[in-house]
Structures are given as C-alpha cells and as structure tokens.
Scaffold this active site. Structure first.
Site, PDB file in Angstrom:
ATOM      1  N   ASP A  47       0.610  -1.164   0.018  1.00 50.46           N
ATOM      2  CA  ASP A  47      -0.116   0.037  -0.010  1.00 50.46           C
ATOM      3  C   ASP A  47       0.809   1.215  -0.029  1.00 50.46           C
ATOM      4  O   ASP A  47       1.760   1.494   0.819  1.00 50.46           O
ATOM      5  CB  ASP A  47      -0.928  -0.033   1.043  1.00 50.46           C
ATOM      6  CG  ASP A  47      -1.820   1.321   1.392  1.00 50.46           C
ATOM      7  OD1 ASP A  47      -2.704   1.466   0.702  1.00 50.46           O
ATOM      8  OD2 ASP A  47      -1.450   2.166   1.806  1.00 50.46           O
ATOM      9  N   TYR A  52       2.939  10.191   0.287  1.00 53.47           N
ATOM     10  CA  TYR A  52       4.207  10.002   0.745  1.00 53.47           C
ATOM     11  C   TYR A  52       5.381  10.371   0.135  1.00 53.47           C
ATOM     12  O   TYR A  52       5.869   9.712  -0.990  1.00 53.47           O
ATOM     13  CB  TYR A  52       4.205   8.361   0.916  1.00 53.47           C
ATOM     14  CG  TYR A  52       2.742   7.945   1.537  1.00 53.47           C
ATOM     15  CD1 TYR A  52       2.203   8.552   2.461  1.00 53.47           C
ATOM     16  CD2 TYR A  52       2.437   6.462   1.309  1.00 53.47           C
ATOM     17  CE1 TYR A  52       1.034   7.998   3.338  1.00 53.47           C
ATOM     18  CE2 TYR A  52       1.560   5.828   2.133  1.00 53.47           C
ATOM     19  CZ  TYR A  52       0.901   6.747   2.773  1.00 53.47           C
ATOM     20  OH  TYR A  52      -0.369   5.993   3.775  1.00 53.47           O
ATOM     21  N   LYS A  78      -3.584   5.454  -3.312  1.00 56.83           N
ATOM     22  CA  LYS A  78      -4.669   6.705  -2.917  1.00 56.83           C
ATOM     23  C   LYS A  78      -4.998   7.798  -3.624  1.00 56.83           C
ATOM     24  O   LYS A  78      -4.220   8.130  -4.576  1.00 56.83           O
ATOM     25  CB  LYS A  78      -4.370   7.146  -1.384  1.00 56.83           C
ATOM     26  CG  LYS A  78      -4.147   6.000  -0.320  1.00 56.83           C
ATOM     27  CD  LYS A  78      -3.706   6.468   0.972  1.00 56.83           C
ATOM     28  CE  LYS A  78      -3.142   5.109   1.812  1.00 56.83           C
ATOM     29  NZ  LYS A  78      -2.142   4.705   1.529  1.00 56.83           N
ATOM     30  N   GLY A 235      -1.060   1.580  10.501  1.00 55.19           N
ATOM     31  CA  GLY A 235      -0.664   2.131  11.964  1.00 55.19           C
ATOM     32  C   GLY A 235      -0.752   1.300  12.938  1.00 55.19           C
ATOM     33  O   GLY A 235      -1.040   1.724  14.324  1.00 55.19           O
ATOM     34  N   SER A 239       2.234   4.616  15.269  1.00 63.44           N
ATOM     35  CA  SER A 239       3.289   5.827  14.900  1.00 63.44           C
ATOM     36  C   SER A 239       4.706   5.483  15.577  1.00 63.44           C
ATOM     37  O   SER A 239       5.608   5.776  15.407  1.00 63.44           O
ATOM     38  CB  SER A 239       2.978   7.180  15.173  1.00 63.44           C
ATOM     39  OG  SER A 239       1.812   7.470  14.279  1.00 63.44           O
ATOM     40  N   GLY A 240       4.765   4.078  16.150  1.00 67.12           N
ATOM     41  CA  GLY A 240       5.897   3.674  16.589  1.00 67.12           C
ATOM     42  C   GLY A 240       6.141   3.536  18.224  1.00 67.12           C
ATOM     43  O   GLY A 240       7.105   2.809  18.730  1.00 67.12           O
ATOM     44  N   LEU A 242       4.499   1.976  20.392  1.00 65.44           N
ATOM     45  CA  LEU A 242       4.413   0.762  20.861  1.00 65.44           C
ATOM     46  C   LEU A 242       5.426  -0.219  20.755  1.00 65.44           C
ATOM     47  O   LEU A 242       5.437  -1.389  21.405  1.00 65.44           O
ATOM     48  CB  LEU A 242       3.036  -0.034  20.280  1.00 65.44           C
ATOM     49  CG  LEU A 242       1.710   0.222  20.769  1.00 65.44           C
ATOM     50  CD1 LEU A 242       0.561  -0.198  19.977  1.00 65.44           C
ATOM     51  CD2 LEU A 242       1.325  -0.286  22.287  1.00 65.44           C
TER      52      LEU A 242
END
Length: 337
Positions: A47, A52, A78, A235, A239-240, A242
């Site tokens: 994806d 981006y 997208k 996600g 966003s990181g 975790l």
C-alpha cells in the site's frame, strides 16, 4: 466485492509511507532492500500513496517490484491529492503534517477530491509505479486532521466526485475495490451510512490499536462487519510508540501515553512475548479486520513483523490484558475465536 480473501500471501501487508522518507532520509538501496525483504518473507500486499514523499514512495515501490510478476501481488494507492510539476518553496507539500515528509521530493501537492482529480491521480500513480493497473484505491485523508472544520465540505465533493468515479471503475472491473484511507473514524462512519455509492472497504490508520481502539470498536468495526465491508488496519504500532519509538500520532508522544505503553510492555515481558506481536495480533482479532499494514524502512523491521505475526502468545496474556483494563472489555481477542 468483499476485501476478505483478497490479499495474497496472508493478512500482513506492507505500508509504504516510510519509502517516502517519512521522518528520515532513506537511501534508495535501503528502500528497495526493504521491499525485497517483505517479498522474500511472503508479503504480497503493498500500500502506498502520492502523498508519501510527493510521489517518492510510489516511485521506489514500483522500482522495487518491477521484476516481480504483477499478478502475484496486490497493490493499493490513494487519490485526493495531485502532485504538481512545480516545486514547493516552503515546507514539503501542501497539507504536510509538521514536515512529516520533509525529506521527500519537493513537488507541490494540492487537494482534489473531484472525479476528474481522482482519475488524474490514478493515471499519475500508474506512471510512477510503472504498472498497468491497481487493485484497490483509497480516498486519502478525507478527515478532520487535514481539513479541520471543512472536512464535511470536502467529503461532499468526494461523494459526488471521487466516490462515483471509483465506483464506476470498480463496476467496470478496472479496479477490485475502493474506500477511504483515513486516520479518523468519523469519515468511515459517514461512508458506511451511505446507500450510494457503495465502498468495498476502508483503510483505518492508528484508530484500532492496543493504545487507541474504543471509538472504532463502538462505531466503525461493528457497522463494517455487519455490512461485510473489510477494514485494513494501518499504523498498528501507533506511529511507533508501541515498539520503542518516540512518536504517537506522527509526532512526539505526549506524556500521558507513557504509562499505558509501560504497562503493556511490562505485561508482555511477564509473558515472554514481544509487544509487537501482541499489537499485530490484536488488530487482526476483530472479525472486520482483513489485513494489517505496518510501515517499515529497514529489512530487519520486516523480518520482525513476520516473526511477530507468527509468535505464539499465551492465552493468559490476553486474559491479563483484559483483566487489567488495558483493552476494552468488548474488544475481540485471539482467545475469543
């Protein structure tokens, strides 16, 4: 069509936002190596989006996949933004979040949710990706986080424009399906309430994770499940934060996030599992979830993701997670199946 069963190679996909130089300047060879590592690990769903890195992610992903048969992987991108030939003189791109892609290309980006804009966007994406077709198309960031109070006006433009254009492409067999690609639940709720045109699914990023799932659990996931509309979870690591990163919601995590992350980490350690494994498997435990697409910018991260998905997590971990109130009591867990 239903998204369920559409993803070759299983439910673990590849989120290509990092290939647009999100947060850092990634060398071209490292970007290509990361995609190849995903392929070798069995990933067959990729994806991306024009946003981006102002097209950089699509260019890199297409370059990395060019030697693989197109029929052997699923590809989504997208619409909702157009990448212009002119250069941006200020921050990278129009609508960029706090310089999220400051290391991307410097082309100017404009919003366009009309039917014509969607078709132009698809045509440009096909060129950048170097392919002749897309499988799924998501309408990008049609929500409050990018449009503020004007998001409903943009939604209406899309409803009479991009929605209908994508619906037609789906009905003609040009694409397999379409939906929204957003970081907020409200637009998907609104989409699910429409009788026409009919979406096939949506990509929901950051709203169905161990850290943040209550609203999606109450509204989006049950409605999607009832209608047979698949939800791709983006996600999954919030966003990181975790998995040891500094960011939540694409920026430095606020202080109040720390204690919950700590509690989750302690519980995972007690049961001898990586928190990454719990984060991924939690997302996929909901019947409405059809795939999860963590982003990766290094081959080692891809290997960690696949190992995490295959980790055997003790049932007691999930029971303790629920008993300690670290997830909603009504959130489906792997032990519930």
């Amino acid at each position: 069509m239903s998204l369920r069963g559409s993803f070759l190679g299983g439910p673990l996909g590849f989120g290509a936002a990092p290939l647009g130089n999100m947060f850092r300047d990634i060398p071209d060879d490292e970007a290509v190596a990361t995609v190849e590592a995903a392929w070798q690990a069995g990933t067959r769903f990729f994806d991306t989006a024009p946003f981006y890195g102002a097209g950089l992610s699509e260019i890199r992903l297409g370059n990395a996949l060019k030697d693989h048969p197109r029929e052997e992987y699923v590809l989504s991108t997208k619409v909702g933004r157009l990448i212009l030939d002119e250069k941006e003189t200020g921050r990278t791109g129009f609508g960029d979040k706090d310089g999220l892609f400051e290391f991307g290309l410097k082309n100017k980006i404009v919003y366009d949710y009309t039917a014509e804009g969607a078709l132009k966007s698809i045509e440009a994406s096909l060129r950048r990706l170097g392919v002749d077709r897309l499988d799924f198309v998501w309408i990008h960031d049609l929500a409050q986080d990018f449009h503020g109070d004007g998001w409903l006006a943009q939604f209406e433009i899309a409803r009479t424009g991009a929605f209908r254009a994508l619906n037609k492409l789906r009905d003609e067999g040009v694409i397999k399906g379409w939906g929204l690609g957003v970081n907020r639940t409200e637009p998907i709720e609104l989409l699910l309430g429409l009788s026409e045109p009919t979406a096939d699914g949506s990509l929901l990023a950051g709203r169905y994770t161990l850290l943040d799932h209550e609203h999606a659990l109450q509204r989006v996931m049950p409605a999607a499940q009832k209608q047979g509309v698949g939800i791709v979870i983006g996600g999954p690591y919030s966003s990181g934060v975790l998995v040891g990163g500094p960011n939540f919601e694409y920026k430095r995590a606020p202080a109040e996030i720390g204690p919950k992350v700590k509690a989750l980490s302690v519980l995972a350690d007690q049961h001898g599992i990586p928190l990454k494994a719990a984060a991924l498997q939690f997302c996929l435990a909901h019947p409405a979830a059809v795939a999860v697409i963590p982003g990766a910018s290094k081959p080692s991260r891809v290997k960690e993701d696949h190992a995490a998905l295959g980790t055997v997590i003790p049932a007691d971990f999930w029971r303790d997670l629920r008993a300690q109130g670290l997830v909603s009591r009504s959130a489906p867990l792997p032990i519930d199946h």
